[in-house]
Design a protein around this motif. Structure first.
Motif, PDB file in Angstrom:
ATOM      1  N   THR A 147       0.988  -1.275  -0.007  1.00 16.13           N
ATOM      2  CA  THR A 147      -0.021   0.020   0.036  1.00 16.13           C
ATOM      3  C   THR A 147       0.757   1.336   0.237  1.00 16.13           C
ATOM      4  O   THR A 147       0.299   2.422  -0.219  1.00 16.13           O
ATOM      5  CB  THR A 147      -0.811   0.022   1.230  1.00 16.13           C
ATOM      6  OG1 THR A 147      -0.134  -0.253   2.519  1.00 16.13           O
ATOM      7  CG2 THR A 147      -1.926  -1.060   0.973  1.00 16.13           C
ATOM      8  N   ASP A 168      -0.984  -6.616   3.197  1.00 15.34           N
ATOM      9  CA  ASP A 168      -0.754  -5.293   2.942  1.00 15.34           C
ATOM     10  C   ASP A 168      -0.714  -4.824   1.432  1.00 15.34           C
ATOM     11  O   ASP A 168       0.433  -4.315   1.058  1.00 15.34           O
ATOM     12  CB  ASP A 168       0.480  -4.599   3.688  1.00 15.34           C
ATOM     13  CG  ASP A 168       0.704  -3.068   3.560  1.00 15.34           C
ATOM     14  OD1 ASP A 168      -0.498  -2.471   3.445  1.00 15.34           O
ATOM     15  OD2 ASP A 168       1.802  -2.612   3.721  1.00 15.34           O
ATOM     16  N   ARG A 170      -1.534  -3.644  -2.632  1.00 13.82           N
ATOM     17  CA  ARG A 170      -2.284  -2.769  -3.496  1.00 13.82           C
ATOM     18  C   ARG A 170      -2.476  -3.428  -4.866  1.00 13.82           C
ATOM     19  O   ARG A 170      -3.357  -3.249  -5.503  1.00 13.82           O
ATOM     20  CB  ARG A 170      -1.382  -1.263  -3.347  1.00 13.82           C
ATOM     21  CG  ARG A 170      -2.034  -0.247  -4.531  1.00 13.82           C
ATOM     22  CD  ARG A 170      -3.622  -0.132  -4.015  1.00 13.82           C
ATOM     23  NE  ARG A 170      -3.710   0.749  -2.627  1.00 13.82           N
ATOM     24  CZ  ARG A 170      -4.126   0.318  -1.767  1.00 13.82           C
ATOM     25  NH1 ARG A 170      -5.152  -0.598  -1.697  1.00 13.82           N
ATOM     26  NH2 ARG A 170      -4.227   1.084  -0.706  1.00 13.82           N
ATOM     27  N   THR A 190      -7.484  -1.575   1.957  1.00 13.01           N
ATOM     28  CA  THR A 190      -6.222  -2.494   2.164  1.00 13.01           C
ATOM     29  C   THR A 190      -6.456  -4.065   2.023  1.00 13.01           C
ATOM     30  O   THR A 190      -7.458  -4.623   2.594  1.00 13.01           O
ATOM     31  CB  THR A 190      -5.535  -2.336   3.460  1.00 13.01           C
ATOM     32  OG1 THR A 190      -4.984  -1.193   3.735  1.00 13.01           O
ATOM     33  CG2 THR A 190      -4.332  -3.503   3.643  1.00 13.01           C
TER      34      THR A 190
END
Length: 645
Positions: A147, A168, A170, A190
């Motif tokens: 992220t 975590d 993205r 997230t």
């Protein structure tokens, strides 16, 4: 059995209508639209993602079936767009959202959704879930974008990861076996990944909202939830194969056929004793007898289960829940005395502390339980000379997350259900694809001990993730259901054969499937649950037949079976004194042409055409016909060939 059950009853055990998926195309990019979500995202005919779905779950991890309205689909050669409104609701709460999907011929796919609760809404997950397939992906490299924008190199797990292999998140980027680079960008929250093979799903699942955050959580009325998934595919288009014939080839011998048994709930003992003739004919090697003092079980419930085991000619195993934490040793000793007064019939004893029947998610605090090695030691003292097993009465997930004390045990066991995350037909069948990884991982956990699996079924006998499995009075397809209709259809028989084939090939010492009667049963006894098409006690459900015919082969050598399309057909081969016996099942709802090994002495079919007769005939597989080298096997049909060399 009624004279003319409908085709849907014969295949699925239910007449519930199912809307077929809509195939969407944008140049080489395609996806199936099903209940507002995307499945089998392909590029040039090759699968790049298993699914992108927007899911709304309740506080027990049950998934809502949303009501979809205002559905609009526009499609041309260069792209497609889909838009709709949806509402996920029950008697106490509702969440409404709008979704839009766009697919472009350049390999770009965008799925976005935004919504809000109509009232305070308790949920364990509301948002996107992305499924990566496991075939050709397991163990492969993946580029992870966190992220904060950092990129790191990782790999999809080979052995099943007990927790989250990637967190975590993205974005994720990987290369498919066909050479396509697939990037999945996840916005709006997230994300993290879990290895869904833990629950027999054939996928790695990337989902919204980390599990370490509190759950269930409440969405306030009017609070907007907005998320977007963007998938990009790069690479040359690969020509799809056109030959639909599945070629079957026999390989070398290996291993041996495991013992086949069943599970028994004390509530089903009286019904089982009314149909002992067909049940005894099955030849089950063992019967796992359940004992839980919290349900009022005691001497009489144990005695009744032992009576069923003796009537069936099966070795009784004890599966007992231990309710005390501080006084567990005294409780186990008292159980040993109770069993001793019944003649000490249990050669195998499996014990579990009650808290371990419920899931403890990653990041959560484990409940207080007795030490597993001390439970095993107390069991050895109370059940002298018996085989002591450990593991989990729930699913492989829980075994993987809480490893048993191998040095204190003789056997490791666990169960599975095919309906933890999805209840549709294809998802149920796809769970078979995850079983080789479960067997490999279970063998690694148990080594050097043997492992046993079951009692398992398509449906849920217990729910580690909520209060209980879902009741199913409407006899529909739904995840986390107690009474799954496909137990009574040909799909159930095909799934049963595939389950045995995969765990036998994976080295299981024993496999227990379903039960004598009831929601997971092999033989019909009228009761409170809906069983359309069945009106006579003693009628046989389709899974009865492979279980009965294969139980007699315990200990015989297995042979490898090579299939040109193992997603469509499953196979199991056993060396017998009269030649190799080959079993095949169609895992799809469409006929499948087969190219079979030549030289079989005879064959037997279990398809729609034989369904009604097989329901009345325990020795159905004793009736044969001349074998052929080619065969078109009907939807979820089974065929056995004998006398192969």
């Amino acid at each position: 059995m009624t004279d003319q059950p409908s085709r849907d009853i014969r295949l699925f055990g239910t007449d519930e209508p199912v809307q077929p998926p809509r195939l969407l195309r944008a140049g080489p990019l395609s996806a199936e639209l099903e209940a507002g979500n995307l499945r089998y995202i392909r590029y040039g005919g090759a699968e790049v993602l298993r699914a992108v779905s927007y899911v709304v779950r309740d506080r027990d991890w049950g998934t809502y079936n949303p009501e979809i309205t205002e559905l609009g689909i526009d499609e041309d050669a260069q792209g497609f767009t889909v838009s709709y409104r949806a509402r996920a609701a029950d008697a106490g709460q509702a969440f409404a959202y709008a979704a839009r999907i766009e697919g472009r011929a350049d390999g770009t796919l965008v799925f976005e959704a935004s919504g809000a609760a109509e009232s305070p809404f308790l949920t364990n997950r509301t948002g996107f879930v992305i499924l990566h397939p496991i075939a050709g992906v397991s163990g492969a490299p993946v580029t992870i974008t966190h992220t904060d924008g950092r990129e790191v190199a990782g790999r999809f797990p080979e052995l099943i990861d007990p927790v989250q292999p990637m967190m975590d998140l993205r974005a994720l980027a990987h290369v498919t076996p066909e050479g396509h680079r697939v990037t999945c960008l996840m916005e709006g929250d997230t994300y993290e990944m879990e290895d869904q093979r833990n629950w027999t799903d054939a996928s790695y699942k990337t989902y919204v909202r980390p599990l370490a955050l509190p759950w269930p959580y409440e969405l306030a009325p009017g609070e907007e939830v907005a998320q977007r998934i963007t998938v990009s595919v790069e690479g040359a288009e690969i020509a799809a194969a056109t030959d639909e014939t599945v070629t079957v080839t026999l390989g070398p011998s290996f291993g041996e056929m495991p013992a086949l048994g069943m599970g028994l709930d004390p509530d089903d003992t009286a019904a089982a004793l009314t149909v002992t003739a067909p049940l005894a004919a099955m030849g089950a090697a063992h019967l796992i007898c359940h004992h839980d003092p919290r349900r009022g079980h005691g001497t009489e419930t144990l005695r009744a289960q032992i009576d069923v085991a003796r009537a069936l000619g099966a070795e009784p195993w004890l599966e007992a829940v231990i309710t005390s934490v501080d006084g567990f040793a005294e409780e186990i000793a008292a159980l040993g005395r109770m069993v001793g007064a019944l003649g000490a019939p249990f050669a195998t004893v499996l014990l579990s502390p009650a808290p371990d029947l419920k899931c403890t998610l990653p990041g959560s605090i484990w409940p207080e339980t007795p030490d597993a090695a001390e439970i095993a030691a107390a069991a050895r003292a109370a059940f002298e000379g018996k085989r002591i097993g450990g593991g989990m009465f729930s699913y492989f997930t829980e075994l993987n997350r809480k490893r048993p004390p191998i040095a204190a045990l003789d056997l490791v066991s666990f169960t599975t259900s095919a309906m933890v995350h999805a209840g549709d037909d294809r998802s149920v069948i796809e769970t078979l694809q995850a079983l080789p990884a479960i067997a490999q991982s279970a063998a690694a956990i148990a080594a050097p001990l043997p492992f046993a699996v079951g009692p398992s079924a398509i449906g849920m006998r217990a729910n580690p993730y909520g209060a209980a499995p879902k009741p199913n009075p409407g006899n529909i397809r739904q995840a986390m259901s107690f009474n799954d209709p496909r137990q009574r259809g040909l799909l159930g028989a095909a799934w049963t054969l595939g389950y045995i084939a995969e765990f036998a090939g994976g080295g299981a010492e024993a496999i227990a499937l379903g039960g004598p009667v009831g929601p997971f049963g092999a033989v019909h006894v009228p009761g409170d649950l809906p069983t359309p098409g069945y009106d006579r006690a003693g009628a046989l459900y389709p899974p009865y037949h492979p279980l009965k015919a294969l139980a007699r082969h315990r200990g015989r050598p297995l042979r490898r079976v090579a299939l040109s399309d193992p997603a469509c057909v499953t196979g199991l081969a056993i060396d017998t004194p009269t030649g190799t016996e080959l079993w095949l099942a169609n895992l799809t709802a469409a006929p499948v042409p087969l190219a079979l090994p030549p030289g079989a002495a005879d064959m037997t079919l279990l398809t729609e055409a034989e369904f009604a007769a097989a329901a009345k005939t325990p020795d159905h597989f004793d009736h044969t016909r001349p074998a052929t080298d080619t065969l078109t096997l009907g939807a979820y049909g089974l065929v056995r060939l004998r006398g192969l060399t």
